[in-house]
Design an enzyme around this catalytic site. Structure first.
Site, PDB file in Angstrom:
ATOM      1  N   SER A 191      -0.806 -49.899 -41.737  1.00 57.98           N
ATOM      2  CA  SER A 191      -1.274 -50.968 -42.600  1.00 57.98           C
ATOM      3  C   SER A 191      -1.486 -52.081 -41.658  1.00 57.98           C
ATOM      4  CB  SER A 191      -0.612 -51.429 -44.058  1.00 57.98           C
ATOM      5  OG  SER A 191       0.818 -52.152 -43.319  1.00 57.98           O
ATOM      6  N   LYS A 192      -2.102 -52.937 -42.384  1.00 65.30           N
ATOM      7  CA  LYS A 192      -2.511 -54.254 -41.579  1.00 65.30           C
ATOM      8  C   LYS A 192      -1.427 -55.002 -41.007  1.00 65.30           C
ATOM      9  CE  LYS A 192      -6.387 -56.289 -43.948  1.00 65.30           C
ATOM     10  NZ  LYS A 192      -6.543 -56.616 -45.449  1.00 65.30           N
ATOM     11  N   ARG A 193      -0.409 -54.832 -41.629  1.00 67.55           N
ATOM     12  CA  ARG A 193       1.029 -55.443 -41.220  1.00 67.55           C
ATOM     13  C   ARG A 193       1.182 -54.888 -39.673  1.00 67.55           C
ATOM     14  NH1 ARG A 193       5.879 -53.035 -42.388  1.00 67.55           N
ATOM     15  NH2 ARG A 193       5.162 -51.461 -43.510  1.00 67.55           N
ATOM     16  N   HIS A 194       0.827 -53.684 -39.283  1.00 67.04           N
ATOM     17  CA  HIS A 194       1.132 -53.233 -38.122  1.00 67.04           C
ATOM     18  C   HIS A 194       0.079 -53.529 -36.986  1.00 67.04           C
ATOM     19  CE1 HIS A 194       3.120 -50.138 -40.747  1.00 67.04           C
ATOM     20  NE2 HIS A 194       3.957 -50.309 -39.992  1.00 67.04           N
ATOM     21  N   GLU A 195      -0.890 -54.696 -37.365  1.00 71.34           N
ATOM     22  CA  GLU A 195      -1.766 -55.092 -36.476  1.00 71.34           C
ATOM     23  C   GLU A 195      -3.017 -53.997 -36.293  1.00 71.34           C
ATOM     24  OE1 GLU A 195      -0.465 -56.378 -32.624  1.00 71.34           O
ATOM     25  OE2 GLU A 195       1.441 -56.597 -33.574  1.00 71.34           O
TER      26      GLU A 195
END
Ligand code: GLU
Length: 511
Positions: free
Chosen positions: A253-257
């Site tokens: 997800s976005k959280r993982h860049e």
């Protein structure tokens, strides 16, 4: 399962990707596209692009354009399409009518609130949420009355209560009880199917032989099989690619860049690096080899190498592989690739009538001249190549180039005088070092102002002091204003005598 593939005759294969343009295309879509592309290439089949835009409210033309731009940038080619589901209402109409006439789908007039209340009730008693079947047996008169009253409806599929099984080419038999999902909504009206129905119709109409898509679609497959059975049409084979996970093994997800594909392009990742990393997201070459060009992937890719377990996307690995491809680039090409970033950062401007980049009229970029915006000076492509060449080894992505090289394009450097200090140098020692540099460098003739010559003259001077940093650190900082950079001799060569000396003078003034 894999044995099924042995029966394939070259040219028979038709695969597709079917993205919904409801957001910018992400890594997951690009990975699915790449695997389909490689599969089609391997079996000399066709790869088809179909835009699933039946959700008019959420679909946007710009996302569709981004999908196309992203795939083209990655060199993933489709041979048919792109088709757009919003253009295919007439085709869907036939199928929806058939299902309705045969009583396999029905009008459901339940309101959102009703549906939600029933769902909540089922969940409260620990059952999977499914439709109550309230409208399954409405009389013709009731349906007519509701339609006349313009009551909103959906068309629902009469899901038979049974087990549906299919053979995934990777995972083997998968079996699901249809009671877990019940009567599903399959169309919004008589011409607008929802995803599962549209997908089944299109896969059939487009003669898709293999559906290769992400694991998250496994729950859709039994639904699609039921619909295909109800329509009496043939089924493709299925292969569900492993989920893409972040380094912490949670779904990517976005959280993982993880970024939209075109952001990687903007940041200066090379398409060959992105393709290389995507290929390794779920495909294992069976050796420790990590570098694969598109051509070598076409040669080496095999379904046998696809793994079932989640595939970890590691942004650092992408940086590493991108750096590898940057180092492989011939300097003129790398310079060309870096130019838009230098121009975009307002450091440079191309010098030609239209002031556009890339050069108009097919003018060669190599003979193109540029203007340094801050100083107004002209700079040749040749000199730009030298600047970019200094950073080829350390560049991880092209967008880093302005930050690394801006001091070549600036009039004045802005840095704290503290930066000039090497180790525990006294201020007096820094002053002396700069004065010494001024004196030595002033004596070197313009035509001897080369990296080799500067090194030949300055290195022994620096070594005399014992610690080279006493002379070379203040020199490098005076020239660049930066804590880290390429070496001082090559930088001085590119800056030229006059500018190098004036920067040393400016540094001296700080003290
Ligand atoms: N529109 C679906 C998606 O974007 C397509 C899935 C499929 O390949 O069937 O995920």
């Amino acid at each position: 399962m894999i044995d099924d593939l042995k029966l394939i005759r070259p040219g028979e294969i038709r695969v597709r990707i079917a993205p919904a343009p409801t957001g910018p295309p992400h890594i997951g879509l690009a990975r699915t596209a790449l695997f389909n592309h490689l599969f089609a290439k391997k079996y000399q089949g066709k790869f088809i692009l179909r835009i699933e835009d039946t959700d008019i409210a959420r679909s946007k033309k710009e996302w569709e354009e981004d999908i196309i731009e992203g795939l083209k940038w990655l060199g993933i080619e489709w041979q048919e399409g792109h088709y757009r589901q919003s253009d295919r209402g007439e085709i869907y109409k036939k199928y929806i009518k058939k299902l309705l006439d045969e009583g396999k789908i029905y009008y459901c007039f339940c309101s959102k609130e009703e549906l939600e209340a029933h769902r909540n009730y089922l969940m409260s008693i620990g059952q999977p949420p499914r439709y109550s079947e309230k409208c399954r047996n409405l009389s013709t008169a009731e349906i007519k009355k509701n339609l006349q009253a313009k009551k909103p409806f959906v068309l629902r599929f009469k899901t038979p209560s049974k087990k549906v099984g299919f053979r995934d080419l990777l995972r083997g038999e998968i079996e699901v009880e249809t009671d877990t999902f019940g009567d599903m909504a399959v169309a919004k009206d008589l011409t607008t199917p929802l995803y599962n129905l549209a997908c089944v119709i299109d896969d059939f109409e487009m003669k898709i032989t293999h559906v290769i898509r992400g694991e998250e679609h496994i729950p859709n497959t039994p639904k699609q099989i039921l619909i295909a059975e109800a329509l009496g049409i043939s089924l493709p084979k299925y292969l569900h690619l492993p989920l893409i996970l972040g380094p912490d093994r949670a779904k990517l997800s976005k959280r993982h860049e993880a970024k939209p594909v075109l952001e990687y392009k903007e940041e200066g990742y090379l398409p060959e690096a992105v393709v290389n990393v995507l290929a390794l997201l779920g495909w294992n070459p069976g050796t420790s080899r990590e570098i694969f060009s598109m051509n070598s992937l076409v040669q080496e890719f095999s379904v046998e190498g696809i793994q079932k377990g989640g595939a970890v996307f590691n942004p650092q690995k992408l940086d590493w592989i991108n750096g590898f491809y940057i180092r492989q680039k011939p300097i003129p090409r790398l310079t060309e690739l870096c130019l838009p970033y230098l121009i975009g950062a307002d450091l440079l401007q191309p010098l030609f009538e239209t002031e556009q980049y890339p050069p108009a009229y097919g003018a060669s970029i190599i003979t193109q001249k540029y203007k340094i915006i801050e100083t107004g000076e002209e700079i040749t492509f040749d000199k730009l190549q030298k600047i970019v060449g200094l950073y080829q080894e350390r560049l991880k992505k092209l967008a880093e180039i302005p930050e690394l090289t801006d001091f070549f394009f600036k009039k004045d450097l802005d840095y704290p005088k503290e930066l000039l200090r090497w180790g525990d140098m006294e201020e007096k020692e820094i002053k002396d070092a700069l004065d010494r540099l001024k004196k030595i460098l002033a004596r070197i003739k313009e035509n001897n102002w080369t990296k080799d010559n500067l090194e030949k003259i300055l290195l022994p001077e620096a070594e005399k002091i014992g610690d080279r940093g006493y002379l070379l650190w203040p020199l490098r900082v005076a020239l660049t204003g930066k804590e880290a950079s390429a070496g001082p001799f090559e930088i001085a060569e590119i800056l030229g005598k006059e500018k190098s000396l004036s920067r040393i003078k400016e540094a001296r003034k700080k003290l």
